[in-house]
Design a protein around this motif. Structure first.
Motif, PDB file in Angstrom:
ATOM      1  N   ASN A 315       0.798  -1.222   0.000  1.00  0.00           N
ATOM      2  CA  ASN A 315       0.000   0.000   0.000  1.00  0.00           C
ATOM      3  C   ASN A 315       0.830   1.272   0.000  1.00  0.00           C
ATOM      4  N   MET A 316       2.150   1.116   0.048  1.00  0.00           N
ATOM      5  CA  MET A 316       2.983   2.325   0.069  1.00  0.00           C
ATOM      6  C   MET A 316       4.082   2.256  -0.980  1.00  0.00           C
ATOM      7  N   GLU A 317       3.974   3.122  -1.953  1.00  0.00           N
ATOM      8  CA  GLU A 317       4.876   3.053  -3.095  1.00  0.00           C
ATOM      9  C   GLU A 317       6.129   3.891  -2.969  1.00  0.00           C
ATOM     10  N   ASN A 318       6.095   4.898  -2.095  1.00  0.00           N
ATOM     11  CA  ASN A 318       7.194   5.851  -2.164  1.00  0.00           C
ATOM     12  C   ASN A 318       8.441   5.463  -1.382  1.00  0.00           C
ATOM     13  N   ARG A 319       8.329   4.477  -0.529  1.00  0.00           N
ATOM     14  CA  ARG A 319       9.551   3.990   0.114  1.00  0.00           C
ATOM     15  C   ARG A 319       9.280   2.651   0.804  1.00  0.00           C
ATOM     16  N   PRO A 320      10.323   1.878   1.048  1.00  0.00           N
ATOM     17  CA  PRO A 320      10.108   0.604   1.734  1.00  0.00           C
ATOM     18  C   PRO A 320       9.792   0.845   3.209  1.00  0.00           C
ATOM     19  N   VAL A 321       9.138  -0.106   3.848  1.00  0.00           N
ATOM     20  CA  VAL A 321       8.844   0.052   5.275  1.00  0.00           C
ATOM     21  C   VAL A 321      10.030  -0.393   6.137  1.00  0.00           C
ATOM     22  N   GLU A 322      10.851  -1.274   5.576  1.00  0.00           N
ATOM     23  CA  GLU A 322      12.035  -1.716   6.310  1.00  0.00           C
ATOM     24  C   GLU A 322      13.189  -1.893   5.338  1.00  0.00           C
ATOM     25  N   THR A 323      14.383  -1.519   5.805  1.00  0.00           N
ATOM     26  CA  THR A 323      15.587  -1.738   5.005  1.00  0.00           C
ATOM     27  C   THR A 323      16.634  -2.398   5.876  1.00  0.00           C
ATOM     28  N   TYR A 324      17.229  -3.454   5.384  1.00  0.00           N
ATOM     29  CA  TYR A 324      18.267  -4.154   6.132  1.00  0.00           C
ATOM     30  C   TYR A 324      19.552  -4.190   5.315  1.00  0.00           C
ATOM     31  N   GLN A 325      20.654  -3.850   5.958  1.00  0.00           N
ATOM     32  CA  GLN A 325      21.946  -3.920   5.268  1.00  0.00           C
ATOM     33  C   GLN A 325      22.453  -5.359   5.333  1.00  0.00           C
ATOM     34  N   VAL A 326      22.800  -5.878   4.212  1.00  0.00           N
ATOM     35  CA  VAL A 326      23.289  -7.250   4.184  1.00  0.00           C
ATOM     36  C   VAL A 326      24.781  -7.289   4.469  1.00  0.00           C
ATOM     37  N   HIS A 327      25.523  -6.485   3.718  1.00  0.00           N
ATOM     38  CA  HIS A 327      26.984  -6.423   3.900  1.00  0.00           C
ATOM     39  C   HIS A 327      27.461  -5.031   3.502  1.00  0.00           C
ATOM     40  N   GLU A 328      27.095  -4.068   4.346  1.00  0.00           N
ATOM     41  CA  GLU A 328      27.404  -2.670   4.079  1.00  0.00           C
ATOM     42  C   GLU A 328      28.903  -2.425   3.926  1.00  0.00           C
ATOM     43  N   TYR A 329      29.717  -3.284   4.563  1.00  0.00           N
ATOM     44  CA  TYR A 329      31.172  -3.117   4.486  1.00  0.00           C
ATOM     45  C   TYR A 329      31.692  -3.250   3.056  1.00  0.00           C
ATOM     46  N   LEU A 330      30.870  -3.734   2.149  1.00  0.00           N
ATOM     47  CA  LEU A 330      31.308  -3.868   0.762  1.00  0.00           C
ATOM     48  C   LEU A 330      31.239  -2.552  -0.007  1.00  0.00           C
ATOM     49  N   ARG A 331      30.594  -1.566   0.605  1.00  0.00           N
ATOM     50  CA  ARG A 331      30.450  -0.296  -0.105  1.00  0.00           C
ATOM     51  C   ARG A 331      31.803   0.336  -0.401  1.00  0.00           C
ATOM     52  N   SER A 332      32.769   0.088   0.481  1.00  0.00           N
ATOM     53  CA  SER A 332      34.089   0.659   0.230  1.00  0.00           C
ATOM     54  C   SER A 332      34.968  -0.280  -0.589  1.00  0.00           C
ATOM     55  N   LYS A 333      34.361  -1.301  -1.193  1.00  0.00           N
ATOM     56  CA  LYS A 333      35.111  -2.232  -2.039  1.00  0.00           C
ATOM     57  C   LYS A 333      34.525  -2.291  -3.439  1.00  0.00           C
ATOM     58  N   LEU A 334      33.635  -1.350  -3.728  1.00  0.00           N
ATOM     59  CA  LEU A 334      32.889  -1.449  -4.980  1.00  0.00           C
ATOM     60  C   LEU A 334      33.788  -1.435  -6.216  1.00  0.00           C
ATOM     61  N   CYS A 335      34.892  -0.718  -6.134  1.00  0.00           N
ATOM     62  CA  CYS A 335      35.782  -0.661  -7.292  1.00  0.00           C
ATOM     63  C   CYS A 335      36.269  -2.055  -7.657  1.00  0.00           C
ATOM     64  N   SER A 336      36.817  -2.783  -6.682  1.00  0.00           N
ATOM     65  CA  SER A 336      37.316  -4.127  -7.004  1.00  0.00           C
ATOM     66  C   SER A 336      36.182  -5.095  -7.302  1.00  0.00           C
ATOM     67  N   LEU A 337      35.036  -4.882  -6.672  1.00  0.00           N
ATOM     68  CA  LEU A 337      33.906  -5.765  -6.952  1.00  0.00           C
ATOM     69  C   LEU A 337      33.383  -5.550  -8.365  1.00  0.00           C
ATOM     70  N   TYR A 338      33.569  -4.340  -8.889  1.00  0.00           N
ATOM     71  CA  TYR A 338      33.190  -4.065 -10.268  1.00  0.00           C
ATOM     72  C   TYR A 338      34.188  -4.730 -11.212  1.00  0.00           C
ATOM     73  N   GLU A 339      35.456  -4.656 -10.847  1.00  0.00           N
ATOM     74  CA  GLU A 339      36.497  -5.228 -11.701  1.00  0.00           C
ATOM     75  C   GLU A 339      36.399  -6.744 -11.780  1.00  0.00           C
ATOM     76  N   ASN A 340      36.042  -7.400 -10.675  1.00  0.00           N
ATOM     77  CA  ASN A 340      35.943  -8.862 -10.739  1.00  0.00           C
ATOM     78  C   ASN A 340      34.526  -9.337 -11.015  1.00  0.00           C
ATOM     79  N   ASP A 341      33.661  -8.406 -11.390  1.00  0.00           N
ATOM     80  CA  ASP A 341      32.285  -8.725 -11.786  1.00  0.00           C
ATOM     81  C   ASP A 341      31.370  -9.156 -10.643  1.00  0.00           C
ATOM     82  N   CYS A 342      31.888  -9.206  -9.431  1.00  0.00           N
ATOM     83  CA  CYS A 342      31.035  -9.621  -8.306  1.00  0.00           C
ATOM     84  C   CYS A 342      29.870  -8.676  -8.098  1.00  0.00           C
ATOM     85  N   ILE A 343      30.039  -7.440  -8.510  1.00  0.00           N
ATOM     86  CA  ILE A 343      28.977  -6.444  -8.314  1.00  0.00           C
ATOM     87  C   ILE A 343      27.720  -6.828  -9.093  1.00  0.00           C
ATOM     88  N   PHE A 344      27.868  -7.757 -10.040  1.00  0.00           N
ATOM     89  CA  PHE A 344      26.725  -8.196 -10.823  1.00  0.00           C
ATOM     90  C   PHE A 344      26.117  -9.495 -10.305  1.00  0.00           C
TER      91      PHE A 344
END
Lengths: 448, 111
Positions: A315-344
């Motif tokens: 019933n609510m389209e403009n945002r989720p009611v709950e958000t959970y971080q799965v592995h937020e520590y990966l945010r500072s590894k996005l460059c290498s995760l892009y290079e090894n395709d893990c980001i996909f």
């Protein structure tokens, strides 16, 4: 029988079984590509990259006890899909099973849909525990008798035999998709199902293989204008006219088939507004939704993007009611995760039986249990080192930076080749199936 | 040229602050440093079109079958010797011939 399927963190998870080879040298065909319990939880199906399906059946140790152990043993295995060659495009069609979905049981046989990139098949799995003996015209081994030697008549009778489980393809739904199928979903009407590829969604009738209805088409007239693709789709668990599909841009569209034959216009669009100052090169890629699942009660849906799990109220389209971080520590590894395709990497997610806990996988063979009711979460590991019978799983902690505490693992030590993309939760009990690259782990709630 | 320098350092400082708050932007800077020619539209047509056509393209079905045969040969050399023993000496019966696809092995999950 074990609990109502609730409880994330009051529940202690212990090892039950592991299936698959121990050796580190993984053949590509053995890579597990989908895991799915049937509606009763008695059967557990897996599909792999080699096009094979293995079905396990639950056997309960002691039915009289209130809380008891159960074991899943091989019930049936068959080759569902084989590699093909698309002559028109000179491309290979992989036999990898992308999804398996069970049909609700209507009679003694079990039915499931399995799909690769292009073709969906309906398989019938039936048991045979007796066979006819005493034919007049045939020998026991099947050879025909010489008619001249027959002097008496007998009535063939059914005699018990060792249980044989047979899988046979009942329908083949081919040539419905130009692009690669990512999802199939059986409708609550038990007559139809949808199949979604990158740009289109089709609706099929389970009995009819030579026709399907196209219900969503997002292919632009000019392919240069392509901005997003369909990543997952699912029918509502109770409303047979409603389905959702997610996109690579992080949006979910809910469609009502009563509105029009072609549901290109959504009824609802679920999208969380983005903070423009936080936008980066990676924003769109990590917002791509890899899985969408309705809750069992049909009031919520869950989406998985690269770093988080979001619960949406329909019933609510403009945002989720709950958000959970799965592995937020990966945010500072996005460059290498892009290079090894893990980001996909496309992680899936699932609900427990009473929608109070959700689960999703991560790297290093870690998986996350997110308890909605108690607002707590835990990280567990599927590892051969915790494989003693009924061994309780210890929570794992990842050290994002700074001083690493004892028992923590640092982000740089995580093995990104060990990914848990596919998990499934028994519909009623606290039994979970977790697939590592080529092994299937089954964990159960600790039973006293 | 000399006038630009002080402004440059100001911009750099600003960026640093932003990066402290936003690890993503730091990662983006890393990526752009490695691949300066990378376009600014990551989710755009190129990436999506690559996704739509996954898998190697073969010249024709002959090329495909040769490639498959190469993989099979590497995996199961045993199957080949079977074939050479059976044919050539006598007329084979259906039971004698190896299965059409000897590489279809049962899943290890079922083992």
């Amino acid at each position: 029988m074990a609990g109502a399927g609730g409880g994330g963190n009051d529940v202690q998870w212990c090892f039950s079984q592991v299936k698959g080879a121990i050796d580190d040298d993984v053949a590509e065909a053995d890579i597990i590509s989908t895991v799915e319990f049937n509606h009763s939880g008695e059967l557990l199906a897996t599909g792999d990259k080699g096009g094979r399906v293995v079905i396990f059946q639950q056997e309960i140790e002691n039915k009289s006890q209130q809380q008891c152990r159960s074991e899943y043993n091989v019930y049936s295995t068959f080759q569902s899909h084989e590699p093909e060659f698309d002559y028109l495009k000179s491309l290979e069609i992989e036999e990898k099973i992308n999804k398996i979905r069970w049909l609700p049981q209507k009679n003694a046989a079990q039915f499931l849909l399995s799909t690769n990139d292009k073709t969906i098949k309906l398989w019938k799995i039936s048991e045979r525990d007796k066979r006819p003996e005493g034919y007049n015209l045939k020998e026991e081994d099947g050879r025909y008798r010489d008619a001249a030697t027959i002097t008496t008549l007998q009535v063939p009778v059914f005699r018990p035999m060792d249980l044989m489980v047979e899988a046979s393809p009942r329908r083949v739904f081919a040539n419905g998709h130009t692009y690669h199928i990512n999802s199939i979903s059986v409708n609550s009407d038990n007559e139809t199902y949808l199949s979604a590829d990158d740009l289109r969604i089709n609706m099929w009738h389970l009995e009819i293989t030579d026709r399907s209805f196209n219900i969503v088409d997002i292919k632009p007239a000019n392919m240069e204008e392509l901005t997003e693709v369909i990543t997952a789709a699912e029918f509502h668990p109770h409303q047979c006219n409603t389905f959702v599909y997610s996109s690579s841009k992080g949006t979910i569209r809910l469609c009502d088939m009563r509105a029009s034959a072609l549901c290109d216009k959504h009824s609802k669009l679920f999208e969380e507004p983005e903070d423009p100052s936080n936008r980066s090169f990676f924003s769109e890629i990590i917002s791509s939704i890899s899985d969408v699942k309705f809750s069992h009660n049909g009031r919520y849906m869950m989406t998985r993007d690269y770093l988080s799990v979001k619960i949406w109220d329909l019933n609510m389209e403009n945002r989720p009611v709950e958000t959970y971080q799965v592995h937020e520590y990966l945010r500072s590894k996005l460059c290498s995760l892009y290079e090894n395709d893990c980001i996909f990497d496309k992680f899936e997610c699932c609900w427990n039986g009473n929608d109070s806990v959700v689960m999703t996988g991560s790297y290093n063979n870690f998986f996350r249990m997110l308890d909605r009711s108690q607002r707590r979460d835990v990280t567990l590991e599927a590892s051969r080192e915790s494989c003693k019978p009924r061994q309780v799983l210890k929570p794992r902690r990842v050290c994002a930076g700074g001083k690493r505490k004892k028992d923590e693992i640092s982000v740089d030590s995580l093995d990104f080749n060990k990914k848990i993309l596919h998990t499934a939760w028994h519909p009623q009990e606290n039994i979970i199936a977790v697939a590592t690259t080529n092994n299937l782990y089954i964990f159960q709630e600790k039973v006293n | 040229m000399e006038d630009i320098k002080p402004e440059e350092t100001k911009v750099e400082e600003q960026k640093d602050e932003e990066n402290k708050v936003c690890p993503e932007k730091l990662e983006e800077a890393k990526l752009k440093a490695k691949y300066p020619l990378l376009g600014n539209k990551p989710g755009g047509s190129d990436l999506l079109r690559k996704r739509l056509q996954k898998g190697p393209k073969y010249f024709d079905s002959g090329d495909y079958n040769m490639a498959k045969a190469k993989i099979k040969n590497k995996q199961l050399p045993a199957a080949q010797t079977e074939k050479t023993e059976i044919t050539g000496d006598h007329i084979p019966t259906p039971q004698d011939l190896p299965q059409r696809k000897p590489s279809l092995v049962a899943s290890k999950l079922a083992g």
